[in-house]
Design an enzyme around this catalytic site. Structure first.
Site, PDB file in Angstrom:
ATOM      1  N   ASP A  95      22.933 -49.840 -52.036  1.00 38.06           N
ATOM      2  CA  ASP A  95      21.919 -49.108 -51.276  1.00 38.06           C
ATOM      3  C   ASP A  95      22.630 -48.299 -50.195  1.00 38.06           C
ATOM      4  OD1 ASP A  95      18.942 -48.800 -50.520  1.00 38.06           O
ATOM      5  OD2 ASP A  95      19.847 -49.424 -48.627  1.00 38.06           O
ATOM      6  N   LEU A  96      22.426 -46.985 -50.182  1.00 40.84           N
ATOM      7  CA  LEU A  96      23.064 -46.154 -49.154  1.00 40.84           C
ATOM      8  C   LEU A  96      22.429 -46.443 -47.798  1.00 40.84           C
ATOM      9  CD1 LEU A  96      23.480 -42.682 -50.891  1.00 40.84           C
ATOM     10  CD2 LEU A  96      24.881 -44.745 -51.080  1.00 40.84           C
ATOM     11  N   ASP A 138      17.919 -43.824 -53.220  1.00 40.61           N
ATOM     12  CA  ASP A 138      19.294 -43.996 -52.738  1.00 40.61           C
ATOM     13  C   ASP A 138      19.865 -45.324 -53.205  1.00 40.61           C
ATOM     14  OD1 ASP A 138      17.663 -45.592 -51.203  1.00 40.61           O
ATOM     15  OD2 ASP A 138      18.708 -45.206 -49.313  1.00 40.61           O
TER      16      ASP A 138
END
Length: 202
Positions: A95-96, A138
């Site tokens: 997960d960004l 993302d």
């Protein structure tokens, strides 16, 4: 095996040519036959290319070029469980960090560039048999056959060096006969635990 559009075209053309030859009408109709055949072949090729592109769009994320969730599910359905004969196998969920803030601060084009660059970095570090998916806005998932938890953690470290944005991840082993979604949920839980314990590391 299903006949391809090209094979159907060649078969139809050959049959038509045989009929013309059998009726002694081939000399007078040869040029029209060649013209119609050429036009038909162009149409078949165009349709085949369009179908191929549409199929690719269904299973591929257009921004990063990685598989999307539909592509992953299709592979699982076709193979009865990716990597089941090449254990150990691992799943990484990524997960960004602060991606929404990046979009708000610099705009969606900057966010798209970050996602595209992250997808490129993933392709640079994974092996040909590894599977990379952009599973959400993302969020990314890696399925790693013949890789234990230590090997998966080592790959994550190499990916960290190859990327310029902050991100968090969770990793788990995908157990024998375990549904993929169970392993995915466990890796996702591990990622959120890592975020809670190391909120500033990303």
């Amino acid at each position: 095996t299903a006949r391809t559009p090209h094979a159907s075209y060649y078969l139809t053309s050959a049959l038509l040519l045989a009929v013309l030859a059998a009726t002694d009408r081939l000399p007078g109709l040869l040029v029209p036959w060649l013209l119609v055949s050429a036009l038909s072949l162009g149409l078949v090729v165009s349709i085949g290319t369009l179908v191929s592109r549409l199929n690719r769009l269904v299973v591929t994320d257009s921004l990063t070029g990685l598989l999307n969730r539909s592509g992953l599910e299709m592979l699982i359905d076709l193979q009865g469980g990716i990597g089941r004969v090449v254990e150990p196998r691992s799943v990484i969920v990524i997960d960004l960090d602060d991606f929404k803030e990046l979009n708000d601060r610099e705009g969606h084009l900057a966010g798209d560039d970050a996602l595209r660059e992250f997808g490129d970095a993933i392709r640079d570090v994974i092996r040909p048999d590894d599977i990379a998916i952009r599973s959400g806005g993302d969020e990314f998932v890696l399925v790693l056959p013949q890789t234990d938890r230590t090997g998966a953690t080592s790959l994550a470290a190499r990916l960290r060096l190859a990327t310029h944005v902050g991100w968090s991840y969770g990793v788990t082993s995908w157990k024998t006969l375990e549904p993929f979604d169970d392993a995915l949920a466990r890796a996702d839980h591990d990622m959120y635990q890592q975020k809670a314990h190391h909120p500033d590391e990303g």
